[in-house]
Write a protein that holds these residues in place. Structure first.
Motif, short mmCIF file in Angstrom:
data_model
loop_
_atom_site.label_atom_id
_atom_site.label_comp_id
_atom_site.label_asym_id
_atom_site.label_seq_id
_atom_site.Cartn_x
_atom_site.Cartn_y
_atom_site.Cartn_z
N SER A 1 0.84 -1.21 0.00
CA SER A 1 0.00 0.00 0.00
C SER A 1 0.86 1.25 0.00
O SER A 1 0.61 2.20 -0.75
N PHE A 2 1.88 1.26 0.85
CA PHE A 2 2.80 2.40 0.92
C PHE A 2 3.49 2.60 -0.43
O PHE A 2 3.57 3.72 -0.94
N HIS A 3 3.97 1.52 -1.01
CA HIS A 3 4.69 1.59 -2.28
C HIS A 3 3.80 2.13 -3.40
O HIS A 3 4.22 2.98 -4.18
N LEU A 4 2.56 1.66 -3.47
CA LEU A 4 1.64 2.13 -4.50
C LEU A 4 1.32 3.62 -4.34
O LEU A 4 1.23 4.35 -5.33
N LYS A 5 1.15 4.08 -3.10
CA LYS A 5 0.91 5.51 -2.86
C LYS A 5 2.11 6.35 -3.30
O LYS A 5 1.95 7.40 -3.92
N GLN A 6 3.30 5.89 -2.97
CA GLN A 6 4.51 6.61 -3.36
C GLN A 6 4.66 6.65 -4.88
O GLN A 6 5.03 7.67 -5.45
N GLU A 7 4.38 5.54 -5.53
CA GLU A 7 4.47 5.47 -6.99
C GLU A 7 3.47 6.42 -7.64
O GLU A 7 3.78 7.11 -8.60
N TYR A 8 2.25 6.46 -7.10
CA TYR A 8 1.24 7.37 -7.63
C TYR A 8 1.71 8.82 -7.52
O TYR A 8 1.61 9.58 -8.48
N GLN A 9 2.22 9.19 -6.37
CA GLN A 9 2.69 10.56 -6.17
C GLN A 9 3.85 10.88 -7.11
O GLN A 9 3.89 11.95 -7.70
N VAL B 1 4.69 9.43 -10.04
CA VAL B 1 4.41 9.37 -11.47
C VAL B 1 3.25 10.28 -11.88
O VAL B 1 3.36 11.02 -12.85
N HIS B 2 2.15 10.24 -11.14
CA HIS B 2 0.94 10.90 -11.60
C HIS B 2 0.70 12.26 -10.96
O HIS B 2 0.43 13.23 -11.65
N GLN B 3 0.76 12.33 -9.66
CA GLN B 3 0.39 13.55 -8.97
C GLN B 3 1.29 14.73 -9.38
O GLN B 3 0.80 15.83 -9.60
N ALA B 4 2.56 14.50 -9.51
CA ALA B 4 3.48 15.57 -9.89
C ALA B 4 3.20 16.06 -11.31
O ALA B 4 3.36 17.24 -11.61
N ARG B 5 2.75 15.17 -12.20
CA ARG B 5 2.48 15.55 -13.59
C ARG B 5 1.20 16.33 -13.75
O ARG B 5 1.08 17.18 -14.62
N TYR B 6 0.20 15.98 -12.97
CA TYR B 6 -1.13 16.55 -13.17
C TYR B 6 -1.55 17.45 -12.03
O TYR B 6 -2.65 17.36 -11.51
#
Length: 56
Positions: free
Chosen positions: A33-41, A43-48
């Motif tokens: 869960s921690f890893h998936l949240k970090q990956e989302y931030q 890859v995606h959150q910073a871009r959009y």
């Protein structure tokens, strides 16, 4: 890790041992869960972020 023909680098071997330890300790789902949240931030959150619009 003693598989015939396997050639482990230090980074790959450390990762496999870490995952095995997480599973053995019952902490794998929390780590995942921690890893998936970090990956989302990363890859995606910073871009959009706000102010960024996609072309139609």
């Amino acid at each position: 890790m003693d598989i015939t023909g396997a050639c482990w680098g230090l980074q790959g071997a450390e990762f496999v041992l870490t995952v095995r330890a997480l599973k053995a300790n019952g902490d794998f789902e929390d780590y995942r869960s921690f890893h998936l949240k970090q990956e989302y931030q990363r890859v995606h959150q910073a871009r959009y972020q706000e102010g960024f619009t996609l072309a139609a």
